[in-house]
Design an enzyme around this catalytic site. Structure first.
Site, PDB file in Angstrom:
ATOM      1  N   LYS A  83       0.833  -1.219   0.000  1.00 10.41           N
ATOM      2  CA  LYS A  83       0.000   0.000   0.000  1.00 10.41           C
ATOM      3  C   LYS A  83       0.864   1.263   0.000  1.00 10.41           C
ATOM      4  CE  LYS A  83      -4.071  -2.041   2.245  1.00 10.41           C
ATOM      5  NZ  LYS A  83      -3.648  -3.360   2.740  1.00 10.41           N
ATOM      6  N   ILE A  87       5.139  10.319  -1.679  1.00 10.84           N
ATOM      7  CA  ILE A  87       5.530  11.014  -2.916  1.00 10.84           C
ATOM      8  C   ILE A  87       6.376  10.058  -3.761  1.00 10.84           C
ATOM      9  CG2 ILE A  87       5.445  13.319  -1.897  1.00 10.84           C
ATOM     10  CD1 ILE A  87       8.608  13.148  -1.831  1.00 10.84           C
TER      11      ILE A  87
HETATM   12  O1  S5P Z   1      -9.652  -2.871   1.617  1.00 16.74           O
HETATM   13  C1  S5P Z   1      -8.854  -3.729   1.935  1.00 16.74           C
HETATM   14  C2  S5P Z   1      -7.640  -3.914   1.265  1.00 16.74           C
HETATM   15  C3  S5P Z   1      -6.786  -4.915   1.664  1.00 16.74           C
HETATM   16  S1  S5P Z   1      -5.379  -5.206   0.710  1.00 16.74           S
HETATM   17  N1  S5P Z   1      -9.140  -4.581   2.957  1.00 16.74           N
HETATM   18  C4  S5P Z   1      -8.293  -5.569   3.363  1.00 16.74           C
HETATM   19  O2  S5P Z   1      -8.640  -6.315   4.287  1.00 16.74           O
HETATM   20  N2  S5P Z   1      -7.072  -5.738   2.739  1.00 16.74           N
HETATM   21  C5  S5P Z   1      -6.100  -6.761   3.197  1.00 16.74           C
HETATM   22  O3  S5P Z   1      -6.680  -8.057   3.040  1.00 16.74           O
HETATM   23  C6  S5P Z   1      -5.712  -6.632   4.673  1.00 16.74           C
HETATM   24  O4  S5P Z   1      -4.541  -5.844   4.787  1.00 16.74           O
HETATM   25  C7  S5P Z   1      -5.476  -8.073   5.084  1.00 16.74           C
HETATM   26  O5  S5P Z   1      -4.132  -8.429   4.803  1.00 16.74           O
HETATM   27  C8  S5P Z   1      -6.398  -8.889   4.178  1.00 16.74           C
HETATM   28  C9  S5P Z   1      -7.715  -9.327   4.786  1.00 16.74           C
HETATM   29  O6  S5P Z   1      -7.527 -10.188   5.857  1.00 16.74           O
HETATM   30  P1  S5P Z   1      -8.747 -10.957   6.587  1.00 16.74           P
HETATM   31  O7  S5P Z   1      -8.089 -11.626   7.746  1.00 16.74           O
HETATM   32  O8  S5P Z   1      -9.757  -9.943   6.999  1.00 16.74           O
HETATM   33  O9  S5P Z   1      -9.274 -11.947   5.567  1.00 16.74           O
END
Ligand code: S5P
Length: 286
Positions: A83, A87
């Site tokens: 993520k 800049i």
């Molecule tokens: O909007 C988002 C984007 C990401 S990349 N929501 C998220 O949950 N993620 C990532 O997806 C978050 O950083 C984590 O690594 C994963 C979801 O994990 P879970 O345990 O909730 O399935």
């Protein structure tokens, strides 16, 4: 089309999988063990390198190189969920330098465009000047890929965070459409989005959508490690079933704790793969 996108679409059909496992665990060796355990069931393995203890930075024998080798063996792509959001000058250093040297081992990374479109140009420049140890190497072992030769594209790819799963996030419709406009400007580098639904709306759009916030319904899950779809975790993460996400048109579902915290992550990954693939086969083809 981005070469990694066509590679990924081929992998999806070959492995009958729309699954990305998110390695939300905190030890480097355990992360590698998880990659081996779920490797046969997935097309993408998502990491958070900055949450890992025990990261070995050796460029040839270290953690990144080992993960890339596991990815070649089991045929999946590695996605570092970094993520980027700074800049341009700073994200180049974060992508190619530091302890993790992400560009060396991650086929895909993601970025917020909150700082403007130059974050994408900066990451693309860093990717283009990467030495590319994996260039056109033969990948996959015979028993996985049959007689097919799997040539891993030498290009790196980027996903833009166009929508998020966390309650109350500020990524509104206008922001999402600005992400799509930036992605169209950088088609040779941007593979697609982290989003809750497909965002292709022009004939030449072929952006991949990967979606987290994914959990099996209680009647399909024997594990209490999972969150119930329609609910949130204690910190605002919102869940939907894999079936719903695939039927919406998402290409890949991302599952973290539902698989990492299961008693048998490999069996759990296979269960998610099966459910998501069944929905994909039921989905009307374009
Ligand atoms: O909007 C988002 C984007 C990401 S990349 N929501 C998220 O949950 N993620 C990532 O997806 C978050 O950083 C984590 O690594 C994963 C979801 O994990 P879970 O345990 O909730 O399935």
């Amino acid at each position: 089309m981005h070469p990694l996108t066509s590679y990924l679409r081929r992998l999806i059909r070959h492995k009958r999988s729309n699954l990305c496992v998110s390695a939300d665990i905190t030890n480097a060796d355990e992360m590698l063990a998880l990659a081996r355990a779920v490797g046969p069931s997935i097309v993408v393995f998502k990491t958070h390198a900055d949450i890992l203890s025990g990261w070995d930075p050796d460029p040839v024998h270290g953690t990144g190189a080992k993960l890339a080798a596991i990815a070649r063996k089991y045929l999946f792509l590695v996605f570092e969920d970094r993520k980027f959001a700074d800049i341009g000058f700073t994200v180049q250093l974060q992508y190619a330098g530091g302890v993790h040297r992400i560009v060396d081992w991650a086929h895909i990374v993601n970025a917020h465009v909150i700082s403007g479109p130059d974050v994408v140009r900066a990451l693309q420049e860093a990717a283009d000047s990467w030495g590319g140890e994996e260039i056109n190497e033969d990948v996959g072992d015979a028993q996985e890929s049959g007689s097919d030769t799997w040539k891993l594209p030498s290009k790196r790819g980027l996903l833009l965070l166009a929508q998020m799963t966390s309650a109350g996030n500020f990524l509104n419709e206008e922001y999402t459409s600005n992400c799509v406009a930036i992605a169209r400007q950088y088609r040779e580098f941007v593979m697609g989005f982290i989003a809750l639904k497909p965002l292709n709306s022009q004939p030449e759009d072929d952006f991949i959508v990967m979606t987290p916030g994914c959990s099996l319904p209680p009647e399909e899950s024997l594990d209490d490690s999972e969150f119930v779809p329609g609910s949130e975790d204690a910190l605002g993460q919102q869940y939907v079933t894999p079936k719903e996400l695939i039927l919406r048109g998402c290409d890949i579902v991302i599952v973290g704790r539902g698989i990492c915290n299961a008693t048998d992550p490999s069996a759990k990954a296979e269960q998610y793969r099966g459910v998501a693939w069944q929905a994909y086969e039921e989905r009307p083809k374009l």
